[in-house]
Design a protein around this motif. Structure first.
Motif, PDB file in Angstrom:
ATOM      1  N   GLY A  47       0.789  -1.223   0.000  1.00  0.00           N
ATOM      2  CA  GLY A  47       0.000   0.000   0.000  1.00  0.00           C
ATOM      3  C   GLY A  47       0.820   1.271   0.000  1.00  0.00           C
ATOM      4  N   THR A  48       1.983   1.250  -0.657  1.00  0.00           N
ATOM      5  CA  THR A  48       2.842   2.431  -0.662  1.00  0.00           C
ATOM      6  C   THR A  48       3.519   2.574  -2.029  1.00  0.00           C
ATOM      7  N   THR A  49       4.576   3.371  -2.106  1.00  0.00           N
ATOM      8  CA  THR A  49       5.291   3.624  -3.362  1.00  0.00           C
ATOM      9  C   THR A  49       6.736   3.153  -3.236  1.00  0.00           C
ATOM     10  N   PRO A  50       7.421   2.912  -4.370  1.00  0.00           N
ATOM     11  CA  PRO A  50       8.824   2.484  -4.297  1.00  0.00           C
ATOM     12  C   PRO A  50       9.708   3.451  -3.521  1.00  0.00           C
ATOM     13  N   ALA A  51       9.397   4.745  -3.569  1.00  0.00           N
ATOM     14  CA  ALA A  51      10.233   5.732  -2.875  1.00  0.00           C
ATOM     15  C   ALA A  51      10.257   5.497  -1.372  1.00  0.00           C
ATOM     16  N   ARG A  52       9.186   4.894  -0.826  1.00  0.00           N
ATOM     17  CA  ARG A  52       9.144   4.638   0.609  1.00  0.00           C
ATOM     18  C   ARG A  52      10.007   3.443   1.004  1.00  0.00           C
ATOM     19  N   PHE A  53      10.466   2.669   0.014  1.00  0.00           N
ATOM     20  CA  PHE A  53      11.325   1.513   0.278  1.00  0.00           C
ATOM     21  C   PHE A  53      12.784   1.792  -0.034  1.00  0.00           C
ATOM     22  N   ILE A  54      13.030   2.312  -1.233  1.00  0.00           N
ATOM     23  CA  ILE A  54      14.410   2.403  -1.751  1.00  0.00           C
ATOM     24  C   ILE A  54      15.262   3.278  -0.852  1.00  0.00           C
ATOM     25  N   GLY A  55      16.448   2.732  -0.502  1.00  0.00           N
ATOM     26  CA  GLY A  55      17.397   3.444   0.335  1.00  0.00           C
ATOM     27  C   GLY A  55      17.213   3.219   1.820  1.00  0.00           C
ATOM     28  N   ARG A  56      16.183   2.461   2.202  1.00  0.00           N
ATOM     29  CA  ARG A  56      15.943   2.231   3.622  1.00  0.00           C
ATOM     30  C   ARG A  56      16.444   0.843   4.031  1.00  0.00           C
ATOM     31  N   PRO A  57      16.950   0.710   5.267  1.00  0.00           N
ATOM     32  CA  PRO A  57      17.404  -0.595   5.746  1.00  0.00           C
ATOM     33  C   PRO A  57      16.231  -1.579   5.815  1.00  0.00           C
ATOM     34  N   LEU A  58      16.525  -2.837   5.528  1.00  0.00           N
ATOM     35  CA  LEU A  58      15.509  -3.878   5.593  1.00  0.00           C
ATOM     36  C   LEU A  58      14.852  -3.930   6.973  1.00  0.00           C
ATOM     37  N   ALA A  59      15.648  -3.727   8.010  1.00  0.00           N
ATOM     38  CA  ALA A  59      15.131  -3.786   9.375  1.00  0.00           C
ATOM     39  C   ALA A  59      14.081  -2.708   9.629  1.00  0.00           C
ATOM     40  N   ASP A  60      14.164  -1.591   8.895  1.00  0.00           N
ATOM     41  CA  ASP A  60      13.206  -0.505   9.109  1.00  0.00           C
ATOM     42  C   ASP A  60      11.873  -0.759   8.423  1.00  0.00           C
ATOM     43  N   VAL A  61      11.878  -1.468   7.300  1.00  0.00           N
ATOM     44  CA  VAL A  61      10.644  -1.678   6.549  1.00  0.00           C
ATOM     45  C   VAL A  61       9.968  -3.007   6.884  1.00  0.00           C
ATOM     46  N   ALA A  62      10.673  -3.880   7.601  1.00  0.00           N
ATOM     47  CA  ALA A  62      10.085  -5.168   7.972  1.00  0.00           C
ATOM     48  C   ALA A  62       9.050  -4.969   9.080  1.00  0.00           C
ATOM     49  N   PRO A  63       7.974  -5.781   9.086  1.00  0.00           N
ATOM     50  CA  PRO A  63       7.015  -5.724  10.193  1.00  0.00           C
ATOM     51  C   PRO A  63       7.730  -5.983  11.512  1.00  0.00           C
ATOM     52  N   PRO A  64       7.467  -5.202  12.548  1.00  0.00           N
ATOM     53  CA  PRO A  64       8.215  -5.320  13.812  1.00  0.00           C
ATOM     54  C   PRO A  64       8.249  -6.736  14.370  1.00  0.00           C
ATOM     55  N   GLU A  65       7.129  -7.450  14.303  1.00  0.00           N
ATOM     56  CA  GLU A  65       7.074  -8.790  14.892  1.00  0.00           C
ATOM     57  C   GLU A  65       7.833  -9.824  14.068  1.00  0.00           C
ATOM     58  N   GLN A  66       8.195  -9.476  12.818  1.00  0.00           N
ATOM     59  CA  GLN A  66       8.931 -10.405  11.960  1.00  0.00           C
ATOM     60  C   GLN A  66      10.323  -9.892  11.614  1.00  0.00           C
ATOM     61  N   ARG A  67      10.699  -8.763  12.159  1.00  0.00           N
ATOM     62  CA  ARG A  67      11.953  -8.116  11.781  1.00  0.00           C
ATOM     63  C   ARG A  67      13.156  -9.031  11.975  1.00  0.00           C
ATOM     64  N   GLN A  68      13.262  -9.628  13.132  1.00  0.00           N
ATOM     65  CA  GLN A  68      14.437 -10.441  13.442  1.00  0.00           C
ATOM     66  C   GLN A  68      14.550 -11.637  12.501  1.00  0.00           C
ATOM     67  N   SER A  69      13.463 -12.349  12.292  1.00  0.00           N
ATOM     68  CA  SER A  69      13.524 -13.542  11.437  1.00  0.00           C
ATOM     69  C   SER A  69      13.743 -13.171   9.979  1.00  0.00           C
ATOM     70  N   LEU A  70      13.164 -12.040   9.506  1.00  0.00           N
ATOM     71  CA  LEU A  70      13.345 -11.632   8.115  1.00  0.00           C
ATOM     72  C   LEU A  70      14.784 -11.205   7.849  1.00  0.00           C
TER      73      LEU A  70
END
Length: 368
Positions: A47-70
Protein backbone atom coordinates in the motif's frame (compact mmCIF):
# COMPACT_ATOMS: atom_id res chain seq x y z
CA UNK A 1 32.24 -9.83 -29.42
CA UNK A 2 29.05 -10.42 -27.45
CA UNK A 3 26.70 -9.73 -30.39
CA UNK A 4 25.61 -6.28 -29.17
CA UNK A 5 26.80 -2.91 -30.26
CA UNK A 6 27.73 -0.45 -27.57
CA UNK A 7 24.54 1.56 -27.95
CA UNK A 8 22.38 -1.52 -27.50
CA UNK A 9 23.22 -1.94 -23.82
CA UNK A 10 21.26 1.16 -22.84
CA UNK A 11 18.27 -0.04 -24.90
CA UNK A 12 18.44 -3.47 -23.33
CA UNK A 13 18.51 -1.91 -19.88
CA UNK A 14 15.44 0.17 -20.73
CA UNK A 15 13.69 -2.93 -22.10
CA UNK A 16 14.52 -4.93 -18.98
CA UNK A 17 13.33 -2.09 -16.77
CA UNK A 18 10.04 -1.88 -18.69
CA UNK A 19 9.45 -5.61 -18.32
CA UNK A 20 10.20 -5.51 -14.60
CA UNK A 21 7.88 -2.58 -14.02
CA UNK A 22 5.01 -4.36 -15.79
CA UNK A 23 5.51 -7.61 -13.92
CA UNK A 24 2.53 -8.96 -12.01
CA UNK A 25 5.00 -10.05 -9.34
CA UNK A 26 6.75 -7.69 -6.98
CA UNK A 27 10.50 -7.52 -7.59
CA UNK A 28 13.15 -6.32 -5.12
CA UNK A 29 16.92 -6.05 -4.68
CA UNK A 30 18.65 -5.86 -1.29
CA UNK A 31 22.34 -5.18 -0.80
CA UNK A 32 24.25 -4.37 2.38
CA UNK A 33 20.98 -4.80 4.29
CA UNK A 34 19.41 -1.90 2.37
CA UNK A 35 16.54 -1.90 -0.13
CA UNK A 36 18.27 -0.94 -3.38
CA UNK A 37 15.28 -1.40 -5.66
CA UNK A 38 11.58 -2.40 -5.64
CA UNK A 39 9.17 -2.19 -8.55
CA UNK A 40 5.73 -0.59 -8.37
CA UNK A 41 3.96 -3.92 -7.84
CA UNK A 42 6.11 -4.80 -4.83
CA UNK A 43 5.42 -1.44 -3.21
CA UNK A 44 1.72 -1.73 -4.05
CA UNK A 45 1.51 -4.98 -2.10
CA UNK A 46 2.21 -2.91 1.00
CA UNK A 47 0.00 0.00 0.00
CA UNK A 48 2.84 2.43 -0.66
CA UNK A 49 5.29 3.62 -3.36
CA UNK A 50 8.82 2.48 -4.30
CA UNK A 51 10.23 5.73 -2.87
CA UNK A 52 9.14 4.64 0.61
CA UNK A 53 11.32 1.51 0.28
CA UNK A 54 14.41 2.40 -1.75
CA UNK A 55 17.40 3.44 0.33
CA UNK A 56 15.94 2.23 3.62
CA UNK A 57 17.40 -0.59 5.75
CA UNK A 58 15.51 -3.88 5.59
CA UNK A 59 15.13 -3.79 9.37
CA UNK A 60 13.21 -0.50 9.11
CA UNK A 61 10.64 -1.68 6.55
CA UNK A 62 10.09 -5.17 7.97
CA UNK A 63 7.02 -5.72 10.19
CA UNK A 64 8.22 -5.32 13.81
CA UNK A 65 7.07 -8.79 14.89
CA UNK A 66 8.93 -10.40 11.96
CA UNK A 67 11.95 -8.12 11.78
CA UNK A 68 14.44 -10.44 13.44
CA UNK A 69 13.52 -13.54 11.44
CA UNK A 70 13.35 -11.63 8.11
CA UNK A 71 16.77 -10.03 8.60
CA UNK A 72 18.21 -13.41 9.63
CA UNK A 73 16.89 -15.03 6.46
CA UNK A 74 18.34 -12.21 4.33
CA UNK A 75 21.73 -12.74 5.92
CA UNK A 76 21.62 -16.46 5.19
CA UNK A 77 20.67 -15.82 1.58
CA UNK A 78 23.30 -13.15 0.95
CA UNK A 79 25.86 -15.68 2.15
CA UNK A 80 24.61 -18.20 -0.40
CA UNK A 81 22.58 -20.51 1.86
CA UNK A 82 18.82 -21.02 2.33
CA UNK A 83 18.18 -20.34 -1.38
CA UNK A 84 15.15 -22.57 -1.94
CA UNK A 85 12.90 -21.45 0.88
CA UNK A 86 10.39 -18.60 1.03
CA UNK A 87 9.28 -16.17 3.71
CA UNK A 88 5.69 -15.18 4.45
CA UNK A 89 5.31 -11.53 5.47
CA UNK A 90 2.17 -10.62 7.38
CA UNK A 91 1.40 -7.00 6.59
CA UNK A 92 -1.50 -4.87 7.76
CA UNK A 93 -2.12 -2.66 4.72
CA UNK A 94 -4.13 0.51 5.13
CA UNK A 95 -7.63 0.26 3.62
CA UNK A 96 -6.95 -3.38 2.66
CA UNK A 97 -6.53 -5.04 6.01
CA UNK A 98 -4.22 -8.00 6.70
CA UNK A 99 -2.29 -9.25 3.67
CA UNK A 100 0.09 -12.17 3.20
CA UNK A 101 3.08 -11.57 0.92
CA UNK A 102 5.22 -14.56 -0.03
CA UNK A 103 8.86 -13.54 -0.55
CA UNK A 104 11.32 -15.57 -2.65
CA UNK A 105 14.95 -14.62 -3.20
CA UNK A 106 18.47 -15.79 -3.97
CA UNK A 107 22.01 -14.50 -3.92
CA UNK A 108 23.42 -12.59 -6.93
CA UNK A 109 26.48 -10.49 -7.57
CA UNK A 110 25.49 -6.88 -8.11
CA UNK A 111 28.17 -4.25 -8.74
CA UNK A 112 30.81 -6.75 -7.69
CA UNK A 113 29.21 -7.41 -4.29
CA UNK A 114 26.84 -10.00 -2.95
CA UNK A 115 23.16 -9.07 -2.94
CA UNK A 116 19.74 -10.74 -2.83
CA UNK A 117 17.23 -10.37 -5.64
CA UNK A 118 13.79 -11.89 -5.57
CA UNK A 119 10.08 -11.59 -6.07
CA UNK A 120 7.06 -11.09 -3.84
CA UNK A 121 3.61 -12.55 -4.48
CA UNK A 122 0.39 -11.58 -2.74
CA UNK A 123 -0.95 -14.95 -1.55
CA UNK A 124 -3.68 -13.62 0.75
CA UNK A 125 -6.53 -15.15 -1.24
CA UNK A 126 -4.63 -18.38 -1.81
CA UNK A 127 -3.91 -18.82 1.89
CA UNK A 128 -7.49 -17.95 2.75
CA UNK A 129 -8.71 -20.54 0.25
CA UNK A 130 -6.36 -23.15 1.70
CA UNK A 131 -7.54 -22.29 5.20
CA UNK A 132 -11.17 -22.55 4.07
CA UNK A 133 -10.45 -25.91 2.43
CA UNK A 134 -8.80 -27.22 5.59
CA UNK A 135 -11.69 -25.91 7.68
CA UNK A 136 -14.12 -27.62 5.28
CA UNK A 137 -12.17 -30.86 5.50
CA UNK A 138 -12.14 -30.66 9.27
CA UNK A 139 -15.86 -29.92 9.31
CA UNK A 140 -16.50 -32.76 6.86
CA UNK A 141 -14.51 -35.16 9.04
CA UNK A 142 -16.52 -34.06 12.07
CA UNK A 143 -19.74 -34.35 10.08
CA UNK A 144 -18.88 -37.85 8.87
CA UNK A 145 -18.02 -38.87 12.43
CA UNK A 146 -21.32 -37.40 13.62
CA UNK A 147 -23.20 -39.19 10.82
CA UNK A 148 -21.64 -42.50 11.85
CA UNK A 149 -22.59 -41.82 15.47
CA UNK A 150 -26.12 -40.89 14.44
CA UNK A 151 -26.37 -44.00 12.28
CA UNK A 152 -25.23 -46.20 15.18
CA UNK A 153 -27.71 -44.47 17.48
CA UNK A 154 -30.50 -44.84 14.92
CA UNK A 155 -29.67 -48.50 14.39
CA UNK A 156 -29.82 -49.08 18.14
CA UNK A 157 -33.09 -47.14 18.31
CA UNK A 158 -34.62 -49.10 15.43
CA UNK A 159 -33.43 -52.39 16.93
CA UNK A 160 -35.06 -51.42 20.25
CA UNK A 161 -38.27 -50.37 18.46
CA UNK A 162 -38.37 -53.66 16.54
CA UNK A 163 -37.69 -55.70 19.66
CA UNK A 164 -40.05 -53.89 22.03
CA UNK A 165 -42.88 -52.88 19.69
CA UNK A 166 -42.91 -55.22 16.71
CA UNK A 167 -41.44 -58.15 18.63
CA UNK A 168 -43.92 -57.72 21.47
CA UNK A 169 -46.88 -57.40 19.11
CA UNK A 170 -45.85 -60.44 17.07
CA UNK A 171 -45.41 -62.47 20.25
CA UNK A 172 -48.89 -61.45 21.41
CA UNK A 173 -50.24 -62.28 17.97
CA UNK A 174 -48.64 -65.72 18.12
CA UNK A 175 -50.25 -66.50 21.48
CA UNK A 176 -53.64 -65.18 20.30
CA UNK A 177 -53.51 -67.43 17.24
CA UNK A 178 -52.54 -70.37 19.47
CA UNK A 179 -55.57 -69.62 21.69
CA UNK A 180 -57.81 -69.50 18.63
CA UNK A 181 -56.46 -72.80 17.40
CA UNK A 182 -57.09 -74.49 20.75
CA UNK A 183 -60.64 -73.15 20.86
CA UNK A 184 -61.33 -74.37 17.32
CA UNK A 185 -59.75 -77.75 18.07
CA UNK A 186 -61.87 -78.18 21.19
CA UNK A 187 -65.01 -77.23 19.24
CA UNK A 188 -64.23 -79.82 16.56
CA UNK A 189 -63.31 -82.69 18.95
CA UNK A 190 -65.55 -85.93 19.17
CA UNK A 191 -68.03 -85.92 22.09
CA UNK A 192 -67.27 -89.50 23.32
CA UNK A 193 -70.94 -90.30 23.69
CA UNK A 194 -72.08 -87.27 25.64
CA UNK A 195 -74.09 -84.25 24.46
CA UNK A 196 -71.73 -81.69 22.95
CA UNK A 197 -71.32 -78.20 24.37
CA UNK A 198 -72.47 -75.44 22.02
CA UNK A 199 -69.63 -73.69 20.24
CA UNK A 200 -68.86 -70.26 21.75
CA UNK A 201 -69.19 -68.26 18.52
CA UNK A 202 -69.20 -64.93 20.33
CA UNK A 203 -65.98 -65.80 22.13
CA UNK A 204 -64.30 -66.86 18.90
CA UNK A 205 -65.38 -63.67 17.19
CA UNK A 206 -64.01 -61.60 20.09
CA UNK A 207 -60.71 -63.46 19.86
CA UNK A 208 -60.44 -62.83 16.12
CA UNK A 209 -61.23 -59.16 16.81
CA UNK A 210 -58.34 -59.03 19.31
CA UNK A 211 -56.02 -60.71 16.78
CA UNK A 212 -57.03 -58.17 14.13
CA UNK A 213 -56.38 -55.32 16.57
CA UNK A 214 -52.93 -56.66 17.44
CA UNK A 215 -52.08 -57.03 13.74
CA UNK A 216 -53.18 -53.42 13.12
CA UNK A 217 -50.93 -52.23 15.97
CA UNK A 218 -48.02 -54.03 14.31
CA UNK A 219 -48.86 -52.42 10.96
CA UNK A 220 -49.04 -48.97 12.57
CA UNK A 221 -45.70 -49.53 14.32
CA UNK A 222 -44.05 -50.57 11.04
CA UNK A 223 -45.48 -47.49 9.31
CA UNK A 224 -44.23 -45.22 12.10
CA UNK A 225 -40.71 -46.66 12.00
CA UNK A 226 -40.73 -46.49 8.20
CA UNK A 227 -41.78 -42.81 8.27
CA UNK A 228 -38.90 -42.02 10.61
CA UNK A 229 -36.49 -43.62 8.15
CA UNK A 230 -38.00 -42.03 5.05
CA UNK A 231 -40.66 -39.31 4.80
CA UNK A 232 -43.31 -41.30 2.89
CA UNK A 233 -45.72 -38.38 3.22
CA UNK A 234 -43.93 -36.78 0.27
CA UNK A 235 -44.98 -39.72 -1.90
CA UNK A 236 -48.58 -39.64 -0.66
CA UNK A 237 -49.21 -35.90 -0.23
CA UNK A 238 -46.55 -34.17 -2.29
CA UNK A 239 -43.65 -32.15 -0.87
CA UNK A 240 -45.57 -28.97 -0.04
CA UNK A 241 -48.37 -30.72 1.84
CA UNK A 242 -45.79 -32.93 3.57
CA UNK A 243 -44.07 -29.77 4.84
CA UNK A 244 -47.40 -28.40 6.08
CA UNK A 245 -48.15 -31.69 7.82
CA UNK A 246 -44.73 -31.79 9.49
CA UNK A 247 -45.09 -28.16 10.62
CA UNK A 248 -48.49 -28.96 12.18
CA UNK A 249 -47.04 -31.94 14.05
CA UNK A 250 -44.08 -29.80 15.17
CA UNK A 251 -46.46 -27.17 16.56
CA UNK A 252 -48.54 -29.77 18.38
CA UNK A 253 -45.49 -31.49 19.85
CA UNK A 254 -43.48 -28.46 21.02
CA UNK A 255 -46.11 -25.76 21.46
CA UNK A 256 -44.19 -23.43 19.12
CA UNK A 257 -46.42 -21.61 16.63
CA UNK A 258 -45.33 -22.69 13.14
CA UNK A 259 -46.67 -20.93 10.04
CA UNK A 260 -46.04 -22.11 6.48
CA UNK A 261 -46.22 -20.17 3.21
CA UNK A 262 -45.66 -22.04 -0.04
CA UNK A 263 -45.84 -21.21 -3.77
CA UNK A 264 -49.07 -21.64 -5.69
CA UNK A 265 -47.27 -23.82 -8.24
CA UNK A 266 -46.67 -27.44 -7.24
CA UNK A 267 -43.19 -28.93 -7.23
CA UNK A 268 -42.08 -31.11 -10.13
CA UNK A 269 -38.55 -31.70 -8.86
CA UNK A 270 -36.99 -35.15 -8.70
CA UNK A 271 -37.76 -37.20 -5.56
CA UNK A 272 -34.19 -36.98 -4.19
CA UNK A 273 -34.25 -33.16 -4.29
CA UNK A 274 -37.66 -33.05 -2.61
CA UNK A 275 -36.46 -35.36 0.16
CA UNK A 276 -33.34 -33.26 0.72
CA UNK A 277 -35.33 -30.03 0.95
CA UNK A 278 -37.81 -31.69 3.32
CA UNK A 279 -34.90 -32.87 5.49
CA UNK A 280 -33.41 -29.34 5.47
CA UNK A 281 -36.66 -27.92 6.85
CA UNK A 282 -36.97 -30.82 9.27
CA UNK A 283 -33.43 -30.24 10.59
CA UNK A 284 -34.01 -26.48 10.86
CA UNK A 285 -37.13 -27.06 12.95
CA UNK A 286 -35.25 -29.55 15.11
CA UNK A 287 -32.65 -26.84 15.80
CA UNK A 288 -35.43 -24.42 16.78
CA UNK A 289 -36.90 -26.94 19.21
CA UNK A 290 -33.52 -27.75 20.77
CA UNK A 291 -31.79 -24.40 20.99
CA UNK A 292 -33.89 -21.37 20.05
CA UNK A 293 -36.20 -20.88 23.06
CA UNK A 294 -38.60 -19.54 20.44
CA UNK A 295 -42.36 -19.01 20.54
CA UNK A 296 -42.83 -18.72 16.79
CA UNK A 297 -41.17 -20.01 13.62
CA UNK A 298 -42.08 -19.23 10.02
CA UNK A 299 -41.36 -21.35 6.95
CA UNK A 300 -41.55 -19.48 3.66
CA UNK A 301 -41.06 -21.06 0.25
CA UNK A 302 -40.95 -18.62 -2.66
CA UNK A 303 -40.60 -19.37 -6.37
CA UNK A 304 -38.24 -17.15 -8.36
CA UNK A 305 -38.37 -18.35 -11.99
CA UNK A 306 -36.56 -21.69 -11.87
CA UNK A 307 -35.30 -21.23 -8.32
CA UNK A 308 -36.90 -22.07 -5.00
CA UNK A 309 -35.98 -20.02 -1.94
CA UNK A 310 -36.78 -21.56 1.43
CA UNK A 311 -36.50 -19.42 4.57
CA UNK A 312 -36.85 -20.71 8.12
CA UNK A 313 -36.89 -17.92 10.70
CA UNK A 314 -37.66 -17.94 14.43
CA UNK A 315 -38.05 -15.36 17.19
CA UNK A 316 -35.66 -17.06 19.60
CA UNK A 317 -32.23 -16.26 21.03
CA UNK A 318 -30.44 -16.40 17.67
CA UNK A 319 -27.14 -17.98 16.64
CA UNK A 320 -23.72 -17.19 18.12
CA UNK A 321 -21.63 -14.54 16.33
CA UNK A 322 -19.45 -17.36 14.97
CA UNK A 323 -21.31 -20.35 13.59
CA UNK A 324 -18.42 -22.52 14.83
CA UNK A 325 -19.48 -21.62 18.39
CA UNK A 326 -22.94 -23.05 17.82
CA UNK A 327 -23.77 -26.12 19.90
CA UNK A 328 -25.40 -27.60 16.81
CA UNK A 329 -22.81 -26.69 14.20
CA UNK A 330 -22.98 -30.16 12.66
CA UNK A 331 -26.73 -29.83 12.16
CA UNK A 332 -26.14 -26.58 10.30
CA UNK A 333 -23.33 -28.23 8.33
CA UNK A 334 -25.76 -30.97 7.35
CA UNK A 335 -28.22 -28.35 6.08
CA UNK A 336 -25.47 -26.73 3.98
CA UNK A 337 -24.35 -30.09 2.62
CA UNK A 338 -27.88 -31.09 1.58
CA UNK A 339 -28.35 -27.74 -0.17
CA UNK A 340 -25.01 -28.12 -1.96
CA UNK A 341 -25.94 -31.63 -3.01
CA UNK A 342 -28.97 -30.36 -4.94
CA UNK A 343 -27.06 -27.46 -6.52
CA UNK A 344 -28.00 -24.69 -4.09
CA UNK A 345 -26.39 -22.54 -1.44
CA UNK A 346 -27.24 -21.60 2.13
CA UNK A 347 -27.08 -18.37 4.11
CA UNK A 348 -27.17 -18.80 7.89
CA UNK A 349 -27.36 -15.92 10.35
CA UNK A 350 -29.66 -13.90 12.55
CA UNK A 351 -32.66 -11.84 11.51
CA UNK A 352 -33.11 -8.17 12.37
CA UNK A 353 -35.43 -9.30 15.16
CA UNK A 354 -32.60 -11.37 16.68
CA UNK A 355 -33.73 -14.92 15.99
CA UNK A 356 -32.00 -17.39 13.72
CA UNK A 357 -32.61 -17.19 9.96
CA UNK A 358 -31.71 -19.88 7.43
CA UNK A 359 -32.08 -19.18 3.72
CA UNK A 360 -31.67 -21.90 1.10
CA UNK A 361 -31.75 -21.16 -2.64
CA UNK A 362 -31.84 -24.15 -4.96
CA UNK A 363 -32.57 -24.67 -8.66
CA UNK A 364 -36.05 -26.21 -8.89
CA UNK A 365 -38.48 -27.71 -11.36
CA UNK A 366 -42.11 -26.65 -11.09
CA UNK A 367 -45.28 -28.09 -12.56
CA UNK A 368 -46.45 -26.47 -15.79
Amino acid sequence: MNGFEDGDHANIAQLFHGIVEQSVAGIYLIQDGTMQYVNDKFADFFGTTPARFIGRPLADVAPPEQRQSLVAQYERRVQGSDQGSHFLIRANVRRRGPRLIEIHGRQVIYRNRSAVVGIGIDVTEREKALKDIEASRSQLRALMSAVETIQDTERAHIALELHDDIGGLLTALKFDVARLRRRLTDADAPNSGTRSEPTDIAGLLQLTHEISGTAQEAIDAVRRISDELRPSLIDHLGMLDAIRDHAAKFQARYGICCSVTVPQTESAADPASERDLFRIIQEALTNVARHASATKVTITLVRDDDTLEATIEDDGVGLPTSIEESTDGLGLAGICERARRIGGHTTIGNSTAGGARIEVRVPWAFAK
